[in-house]
Design an enzyme around this catalytic site. Structure first.
Site, short mmCIF file in Angstrom:
data_model
loop_
_atom_site.label_atom_id
_atom_site.label_comp_id
_atom_site.label_asym_id
_atom_site.label_seq_id
_atom_site.Cartn_x
_atom_site.Cartn_y
_atom_site.Cartn_z
N GLU A 60 0.82 -1.21 0.00
CA GLU A 60 0.00 0.00 0.00
C GLU A 60 0.85 1.26 0.00
O GLU A 60 0.50 2.26 -0.63
CB GLU A 60 -0.97 0.00 1.19
N PHE A 83 -9.28 -2.87 1.17
CA PHE A 83 -10.16 -2.43 2.25
C PHE A 83 -9.58 -1.12 2.80
O PHE A 83 -8.35 -0.98 2.86
CB PHE A 83 -10.23 -3.46 3.38
N ALA A 84 -10.45 -0.23 3.23
CA ALA A 84 -9.99 1.05 3.79
C ALA A 84 -8.95 0.82 4.88
O ALA A 84 -7.96 1.54 4.99
CB ALA A 84 -11.17 1.83 4.37
N HIS A 127 -11.52 -5.24 8.71
CA HIS A 127 -12.13 -5.11 7.39
C HIS A 127 -13.40 -4.26 7.48
O HIS A 127 -14.33 -4.44 6.72
CB HIS A 127 -12.50 -6.49 6.82
#
Ligand SMILES: Cc1ncc(C[n+]2csc(CCOP(=O)(O)OP(=O)(O)O)c2C)c(N)n1
Ligand SMILES: [Mg+2]
Lengths: 323, 351
Positions: A60, A83-84, A127
């Site tokens: 990320e 996922f955020a 999540h």
């Protein structure tokens, strides 16, 4: 457009149109090419736009770094976080690199980072998170939180067109549940809130999936004769203080609702703005409702009790109206 | 030990270096010395107090390694993401000395306009990335610029180059960026200046492999380890790396061993570096080594070097005098905009 379209399909459509309209757009994220993304938000886009949809390594930090470097060169990348929650690994690049670039060097940074956000039952602590307040805290970022199919589509296109980094918080609960006949006409620009439901006895200021729970709570209170106004912030940064104050001026009562953790955050920001700029408009102390101050639980029984619900919003409104 | 491939015939020395090597060598050497003089000036300004706020971070002892990479790059064509100790590389890339001084002095005429200082400077739109403090995090940004060019079809033979220290190799950002650049097979040179310390932390507390170049194999990229006090060795390595990157061979890691000949910053006396380390081969001053080598090769005379040095000192003094008179930022004239879309900046409409 005929038939019906879901919130998730609107996100896919917006990416399709962004890719089609502008050769500078590309998509970068985990499992988004052939597989079409963990939620299928990029379904078939790899096939329809060969060489413009990339499967990334699970990195990320580097995904966001790559997007920033590409944006400096005039590209308009869309990064999908699976996922955020995992954007925490890209946090440094987002808040220190992307968010400071324009201020430090007057170089625009048109990066859009999609954050599949918020809770669905069974998703557990890692999540389910809502990260909007964390990012909103940093100067140099725009944070959007679409609550409708129409906003999911238009705000994503607007985000990509913006010359600044945008954190696009899309709510996973709305992916399949929220449907519309069509995408609809463009309504408001980023930065403007929307009166999702007019009323005159109290204002609920909220955003993302909670807009729908707030509307249902308002419908419940209507049975008791109360007209509750619901303000959908649409973008939490910038926050449309004028629309919030306008609503509170009509109702005299404010409840701010958010799905995120309770310390600080968007609801605290709403209340602080109304308290400092619209204290004279208030007939009752402003209230706020958030998730509990624990990690997000896994089991549906706990999960439902952790976050605000139609019942808890209705309950909060009743005590606000009793004051 | 020098890696210079020199063969001696009957009477004269014939250099086995490629035709343009001498020119590149002398250019690199010039920027090494310019960097040293400029940095000495920065140190003096810091110690005098007043003009420089915040720290001063010097590349003393690392000029050969930095300049050898810088001279491979073409401003306007290549992408460069330098770090703390790359003053010589920045100059070689084409950074005007004024960018450095204006940033240290906070002048509004500079690229950072007093919003950021010292080594945190660049001109990203010209392919000159402006490092943030967070070590390792520029690697993926340089990779991204190359990625975008490839996508646009404008990559051509341009390359990217970025540098880190031994300490920065321990960050997650370095690993993610390195791996991503390798996966994307980007024409990126990554230099690792192993000056044996990260601030005060020695290599033994930083990594556990034998040599940082061992990592190259793990990333699936070409790696080389060189003596970074030797300009000829540095140039040979970076020339090769640039050629391989241009030939589509993907990222290139060059690890150079040396010793930082200054404190971490000018506030630091580096007393944690044991005395005996200061007398090792790695503690050689690369500028002395490079000068002697140039004379030995017949590429310059002692007299040339003296004249050139006088010219460098004059140039630095002039530039410092000029920049010192330039305006510093005024908070009332500052636009205070963190977004390029000014209508989305919070508080713009507030009373
Ligand atoms: C991620 C991060 N952690 C800590 C620091 C503080 N810091 C700045 S320089 C430095 C040492 C860096 O050592 P190295 O990478 O070996 O480079 P050198 O200074 O030796 O050139 C540290 C710890 C930082 N800038 N970034
Ligand atoms: Mg070091």
């Amino acid at each position: 457009m005929s038939g019906s379209i879901t919130y998730l399909e609107a996100i896919r459509e917006a990416q399709y149109d962004a890719l089609r309209n502008d050769p500078a757009v590309f998509l970068y994220g985990q499992d988004i090419n052939t597989f079409g993304g963990a939620f299928k938000a990029t379904k078939n886009l790899g096939k329809e736009f060969p060489g413009r949809v990339f499967d990334s390594p699970i990195s990320e930090d580097a995904m966001v770094g790559l997007a920033i470097g590409a944006a400096i060169e005039g590209a308009r990348p869309i990064v999908e976080m699976q996922f955020a929650d995992f954007s925490s690994i890209g946090f440094n690049q987002i808040v220190n690199q992307a968010a400071t670039l324009y201020w430090r060097t007057e170089t625009p940074c048109p990066v859009t980072i999609r954050l599949p956000s918020g809770g669905t039952a069974g998703s557990g602590p890692f999540h389910s998170q809502s990260m909007e307040a964390i990012y909103a805290h940093y100067p140099g970022l725009v944070i959007v939180t679409p609550a409708t199919v129409e906003d999911a589509y238009w705000m994503l296109l607007d985000s990509v067109a913006l010359n600044d980094p945008v954190i696009y918080c899309e709510h996973k609960f709305l992916y399949y549940h929220l449907k519309s006949e069509s995408i609809g006409e463009r309504s408001l620009p980023i930065g403007k809130a929307r009166i999702a439901r007019p009323g005159r006895h109290a204002t609920v200021v909220t955003y993302s999936a909670m807009v729908h729970d707030a509307i249902r709570a308002a419908e419940e209170l209507q049975l008791d004769g109360y007209q509750i106004e619901v303000v959908d912030l649409r973008s939490v940064k910038p926050m449309d203080t004028d629309t919030i104050l306008g609503s509170v001026a009509r109702t005299g009562r404010l409840l701010a609702v958010g799905e995120a953790f309770p310390w600080g955050g968007v609801t605290a920001e709403v209340i602080s703005r109304v308290a400092s700029e619209g204290f004279h408009l208030l007939d009752a102390p402003p209230m706020r409702l958030n998730a509990k101050d624990t990690p997000i639980p896994y089991h549906p029984n706990l999960w439902k009790a952790h976050r605000p619900t139609v019942a808890s919003i209705a309950g909060a409104l009743r005590s606000l109206l009793r004051y | 030990m020098s890696a210079s491939p020199v063969t001696t015939t009957s009477k004269r020395t014939v250099s086995a270096y490629p035709a343009d090597f001498q020119e590149q060598y002398l250019r690199a050497f010039h920027f090494m010395r310019l960097s040293r003089v400029l940095e000495e000036k920065l140190g003096a300004l810091y110690r005098a107090g007043g003009r420089i706020v915040g720290g001063v971070y010097l590349g003393k002892g690392q000029e050969a390694f930095a300049a050898a990479m810088g001279v491979q790059l073409r401003m306007g064509k290549d992408v460069y993401g330098p770090l703390i100790r790359d003053q010589a590389g920045r100059l070689a890339f084409g950074e005007p000395m004024t960018d450095c001084l204006r940033t240290y002095l906070g002048a509004v005429t500079g690229p950072m306009k007093g919003r950021d200082g010292n080594i945190h400077r660049g001109r990203p739109r010209d392919g000159y990335m402006a490092m943030i403090s967070h070590l390792g995090s520029l690697l993926s940004v340089v990779a991204g610029a190359l990625f975008a060019r490839r996508l646009k079809g404008t990559l051509g033979d341009s390359i990217g180059a970025t540098s880190v220290g031994d300490g920065a190799t321990s960050t997650g950002a370095f690993h993610e960026g390195m791996n991503l650049a390798a996966v994307e097979k980007l024409p990126l040179i990554v230099s690792i200046a192993n000056n044996q310390y990260a601030y005060s932390t020695p290599n033994t507390r930083q990594y556990a492999c034998d040599n940082l170049v061992d990592r190259a194999k793990g990333y699936g990229v070409h790696g080389e380890h060189i003596d970074a006090t030797d300009l000829a060795a540095c140039l040979t390595a970076f020339r090769g790396a640039a050629a391989r990157a241009k030939a589509g061979k993907g990222p290139q890691i060059i690890v150079g061993t040396l010793l930082r000949l200054a404190g971490h910053g000018e506030h630091d006396d580096a007393s944690y570096i044991p005395d005996k380390k200061r007398h090792t081969h790695e503690a050689r001053d690369c500028i002395d080594v490079a000068g002697k080598f140039a004379v030995a090769q017949g590429w310059a005379t002692e007299a040339d070097l003296v004249t050139q040095m006088e010219e460098i000192r004059r140039l630095v003094d002039q530039t410092v005098a000029k920049v010192s008179k330039e305006p510093v930022p005024d908070p009332f004239k500052e636009s205070w905009l963190a977004l390029s879309t000014s209508e989305l900046v919070e508080g713009q409409n507030a009373s």
